[in-house]
Scaffold this motif. Sequence first.
Motif, PDB file in Angstrom:
ATOM      1  N   ASN A   1       0.830  -1.213   0.000  1.00  0.00           N
ATOM      2  CA  ASN A   1       0.000   0.000   0.000  1.00  0.00           C
ATOM      3  C   ASN A   1       0.860   1.257   0.000  1.00  0.00           C
ATOM      4  N   LEU A   2       1.952   1.205   0.784  1.00  0.00           N
ATOM      5  CA  LEU A   2       2.849   2.357   0.815  1.00  0.00           C
ATOM      6  C   LEU A   2       3.503   2.576  -0.542  1.00  0.00           C
ATOM      7  N   ALA A   3       3.961   1.473  -1.158  1.00  0.00           N
ATOM      8  CA  ALA A   3       4.572   1.610  -2.480  1.00  0.00           C
ATOM      9  C   ALA A   3       3.571   2.125  -3.500  1.00  0.00           C
ATOM     10  N   ARG A   4       2.322   1.635  -3.399  1.00  0.00           N
ATOM     11  CA  ARG A   4       1.294   2.089  -4.328  1.00  0.00           C
ATOM     12  C   ARG A   4       0.999   3.580  -4.132  1.00  0.00           C
ATOM     13  N   SER A   5       0.890   4.002  -2.876  1.00  0.00           N
ATOM     14  CA  SER A   5       0.617   5.424  -2.613  1.00  0.00           C
ATOM     15  C   SER A   5       1.793   6.294  -3.054  1.00  0.00           C
ATOM     16  N   GLN A   6       3.017   5.802  -2.849  1.00  0.00           N
ATOM     17  CA  GLN A   6       4.182   6.570  -3.306  1.00  0.00           C
ATOM     18  C   GLN A   6       4.204   6.676  -4.827  1.00  0.00           C
ATOM     19  N   GLU A   7       3.873   5.567  -5.492  1.00  0.00           N
ATOM     20  CA  GLU A   7       3.825   5.600  -6.947  1.00  0.00           C
ATOM     21  C   GLU A   7       2.744   6.559  -7.434  1.00  0.00           C
ATOM     22  N   GLN A   8       1.595   6.531  -6.751  1.00  0.00           N
ATOM     23  CA  GLN A   8       0.523   7.460  -7.109  1.00  0.00           C
ATOM     24  C   GLN A   8       0.953   8.906  -6.886  1.00  0.00           C
ATOM     25  N   ALA A   9       1.674   9.129  -5.770  1.00  0.00           N
ATOM     26  CA  ALA A   9       2.154  10.486  -5.499  1.00  0.00           C
ATOM     27  C   ALA A   9       3.140  10.930  -6.571  1.00  0.00           C
ATOM     28  N   ARG A  10       4.039  10.006  -7.001  1.00  0.00           N
ATOM     29  CA  ARG A  10       4.983  10.365  -8.068  1.00  0.00           C
ATOM     30  C   ARG A  10       4.251  10.664  -9.372  1.00  0.00           C
ATOM     31  N   THR A  11       3.211   9.857  -9.652  1.00  0.00           N
ATOM     32  CA  THR A  11       2.440  10.099 -10.871  1.00  0.00           C
ATOM     33  C   THR A  11       1.752  11.456 -10.817  1.00  0.00           C
ATOM     34  N   GLU A  12       1.169  11.779  -9.663  1.00  0.00           N
ATOM     35  CA  GLU A  12       0.487  13.065  -9.525  1.00  0.00           C
ATOM     36  C   GLU A  12       1.478  14.220  -9.637  1.00  0.00           C
ATOM     37  N   ARG A  13       2.674  14.053  -9.055  1.00  0.00           N
ATOM     38  CA  ARG A  13       3.682  15.104  -9.186  1.00  0.00           C
ATOM     39  C   ARG A  13       4.088  15.295 -10.637  1.00  0.00           C
ATOM     40  N   ALA A  14       4.244  14.167 -11.349  1.00  0.00           N
ATOM     41  CA  ALA A  14       4.590  14.270 -12.768  1.00  0.00           C
ATOM     42  C   ALA A  14       3.479  14.953 -13.553  1.00  0.00           C
ATOM     43  N   GLN A  15       2.215  14.624 -13.220  1.00  0.00           N
ATOM     44  CA  GLN A  15       1.095  15.263 -13.903  1.00  0.00           C
ATOM     45  C   GLN A  15       1.049  16.759 -13.610  1.00  0.00           C
ATOM     46  N   ARG A  16       1.276  17.113 -12.341  1.00  0.00           N
ATOM     47  CA  ARG A  16       1.285  18.540 -11.999  1.00  0.00           C
ATOM     48  C   ARG A  16       2.425  19.270 -12.698  1.00  0.00           C
ATOM     49  N   LYS A  17       3.588  18.591 -12.785  1.00  0.00           N
ATOM     50  CA  LYS A  17       4.719  19.209 -13.476  1.00  0.00           C
ATOM     51  C   LYS A  17       4.405  19.407 -14.947  1.00  0.00           C
ATOM     52  N   ALA A  18       3.781  18.377 -15.563  1.00  0.00           N
ATOM     53  CA  ALA A  18       3.415  18.503 -16.975  1.00  0.00           C
ATOM     54  C   ALA A  18       2.368  19.595 -17.167  1.00  0.00           C
ATOM     55  N   ALA A  19       1.408  19.680 -16.215  1.00  0.00           N
ATOM     56  CA  ALA A  19       0.378  20.718 -16.319  1.00  0.00           C
ATOM     57  C   ALA A  19       0.988  22.106 -16.186  1.00  0.00           C
ATOM     58  N   ARG A  20       1.948  22.250 -15.250  1.00  0.00           N
ATOM     59  CA  ARG A  20       2.610  23.552 -15.113  1.00  0.00           C
ATOM     60  C   ARG A  20       3.382  23.913 -16.375  1.00  0.00           C
ATOM     61  N   ALA A  21       4.066  22.897 -16.945  1.00  0.00           N
ATOM     62  CA  ALA A  21       4.799  23.175 -18.181  1.00  0.00           C
ATOM     63  C   ALA A  21       3.853  23.574 -19.305  1.00  0.00           C
ATOM     64  N   ALA A  22       2.675  22.874 -19.385  1.00  0.00           N
ATOM     65  CA  ALA A  22       1.703  23.229 -20.421  1.00  0.00           C
ATOM     66  C   ALA A  22       1.146  24.629 -20.186  1.00  0.00           C
TER      67      ALA A  22
END
Length: 411
Positions: free
Chosen positions: A159-180
């Motif tokens: 569960n911790l690994a899954r939540s960390q992976e989800q957090a990394r995905t969300e950070r990547a999405q936010r970074k991509a959104a900021r770049a866009a």
Amino acid sequence: MALPADLRLRVALGPVSSLWERLSGWQQDQVEAAAKAELAQLAGLDVAPEDAPRLLADRLTRRLTETGGEAMVSKPFGWLTGRGLVRRPSCSDRRCDDGIRLDTGESCESCANVLHVRRARRARMRADIDQELPGLTHGERRRVLEERLADRVATEAQNLARSQEQARTERAQRKAARAADQERAERERQAAAAAETVRQALACEDCGQQQAGGLCEACGYRRRTEALIVEAGMVAATWSADLADQDDVDTVTADVRASLAADIERARRTFLDSAPPGELDADPTGAAAALAFGALRAVEAALPEFRSSALGRLGQAEEACAEARRAYKTEQGRRWFRHNPNGADAIAAATKAADTARERAAEYLLATRLKQLREQTAARTEQAPAVPWTDRLPELAARPLDTDTAGAVIA
């Protein structure tokens, strides 16, 4: 080699002085830097600066006790930088070090809570095992408990690994959104700059001056002046004209326009008399803008007088007088004035209330009548037929060009 000359470091590294002597010069520099960093970190955890060296010394003492003494340390540099000086929080509290609060020196409450939760979990599992699998021996019961605990830990790790992976995905999405967003903002900025460049290249709509952004400075002042003249005429018409009679309204606005034209002419004469010789001829465009700005200032200075006069006249209207009388009687009839409604205090308060009500009524009448006049003006503008270009050409041809003399521009 002796410990560092810094007294704080000497206190902090005192328990490991024999390990310090076994370090090389470069290693001592690294350990000294690591100790300074730990002291700075302790100072940022609500720990008094004078207590930080002692706390670090206590940490080193505990770690040596765990190891079995300095004689058991075979690699002093690795032990000091990787174990002895490193803070080991047992919970999420930044002030925790090996289950001890750095700021108070007492046992960490968060660690106690974590331990309590773990013990409660083990107790629940034991109870579940006794209910599900009765008759197990002590060894079998312990084995089942350990297996379930291992499964629980593995599940929590997943569960911790899954939540960390989800957090990394969300950070990547936010970074991509900021770049866009930044890319879109840059495109919009470039488009706005290009549009502004095109707009600046447009000629003035009124006088035809080139590179004027659609409206030159002088014509912009003239438009604002004309709008204020119309506003002043409507303000005067609110009290001195029959709003249902358009001819009467036009007469009042014409009188106001003539009065303001006289003010503008006086401002124009003052400017021309104060201008140095030859300056107007040298910059006819600037002279025209200065004259237009002077006319605007003259109208702006006169508009408050028209408004004040209108409020004073409308304050004498029947509606305003009725509001004033009602406010006077209401204030005079307050319970704290009933014993003496004609006393000085009651009369003063009633008079003040009446004046306030009169002012509010006058402002309401002014706003209402101005709205009516604006609606009438807008309706007349919509009904007015468009003037053909053939009729406007003589007027446009009579306008002076930018290359004419200053006298022509001023005229």
